[in-house]
Enzyme design. Structure first.
Site, PDB file in Angstrom:
ATOM      1  N   HIS A 196       3.589  -2.437   3.771  1.00  0.00           N
ATOM      2  CA  HIS A 196       4.113  -0.638   3.257  1.00  0.00           C
ATOM      3  C   HIS A 196       5.162  -1.021   3.827  1.00  0.00           C
ATOM      4  CE1 HIS A 196      -0.449  -1.349   6.034  1.00  0.00           C
ATOM      5  NE2 HIS A 196      -0.441   0.258   5.011  1.00  0.00           N
ATOM      6  N   ASP A 206       1.357  -0.771   0.111  1.00  0.00           N
ATOM      7  CA  ASP A 206       0.214   0.000  -0.173  1.00  0.00           C
ATOM      8  C   ASP A 206       0.839   1.145   0.464  1.00  0.00           C
ATOM      9  OD1 ASP A 206      -2.227  -1.569  -0.070  1.00  0.00           O
ATOM     10  OD2 ASP A 206      -3.100  -0.438   1.796  1.00  0.00           O
TER      11      ASP A 206
HETATM   12 ZN    ZN Z   1      -2.683   3.667   2.793  1.00  0.00          ZN
END
Ligand code: ZN
Length: 234
Positions: free
Chosen positions: A196, A53
């Site tokens: 992430h 993400d």
């Molecule tokens: Zn995000």
């Protein structure tokens, strides 16, 4: 007076119940009011999708090099305003053959927002993704996994897939070793892992990703993109 108090009590209770249900609905990984949402796929095949993400950022090269080393294709949910800041990095992701998803333009919570705000967040990012040479219609992932009514309604109306996840090592752990163990212990065929790495400046996340790649490959798993994973749905 007593009856009035009871009525107020009941109303308050109902309001709490409603707020609680809305909260559960907003955060649910595998349910929404409208349209398809996927947090994993039911299959016996040892396939898994690795998803990243946010970004792109200047971390992109290191992530792409790691995936290249392991010959793995992943899925990147990119933020529109980050594509504007790092268009070359975004292009590299597309050129390397990874799947690209739409993670909205501004990465705000897509809850209690107007239909025109939501439409703009998605369509502006679609256009940016198209501008880097990515041909397909991107799947969508709401920021923080949060959605209520307007966001899924827009996606359903436009026949877009919402993709969440069922394994989120970053939520529970900070050390690479702990993240790897968590994935090893909880992996199931058809899982979608969320990571992430884009804003991590310690390389801890890259180590976690490498450990997860190695561990799952050793366990006989094949890494696929989200689009490939959906083909395994029974
Ligand atoms: Zn995000």
């Amino acid at each position: 007076m007593k009856r009035k108090l009871i009525t107020i009590g009941i109303v308050l209770l109902l309001m709490c119940a409603f707020a609680f249900s809305a909260y559960k609905l907003m955060n649910a990984r595998n349910y929404q009011l409208f349209g398809n949402i996927t947090s994993h796929v039911d299959t016996q095949e040892k396939v898994v999708a690795l998803t990243f993400d946010d970004g792109p950022t200047d971390k992109t090269d290191a992530i792409l090099a790691l995936l290249e080393d392991y010959q793995v294709k992943a899925t990147f949910f990119l933020i529109g305003q980050d594509i504007e800041k790092h268009p070359e990095e975004a292009k590299k992701i597309a050129v390397a053959g990874h799947q690209i998803g739409n993670h909205t333009y501004s990465h705000k919570r897509m809850v209690l927002k107007s239909p025109s705000f939501i439409k703009n967040e998605i369509e502006k990012t679609d256009a940016l993704i198209a501008s880097i040479g990515y041909q397909q219609t991107p799947f969508v992932r709401p920021p923080y996994g949060k959605k209520l009514i307007g966001f899924p309604h827009y996606l359903h109306k436009h026949q877009r897939e919402t993709i969440t996840w069922n394994l989120e090592p970053d939520t529970f752990f900070t050390k690479a070793e702990e993240k790897i163990n968590y994935v090893k212990e909880n992996i199931q065929p058809g899982s979608i892992i969320l990571m992430h790495p884009m804003y991590d400046h310690t390389d801890n996340e890259l180590q976690a990703i490498e450990g997860i790649l190695q561990t799952l490959i050793d366990e006989g798993y094949t890494f696929v993109t989200i689009e490939e994973l959906l083909q395994y749905q029974k």
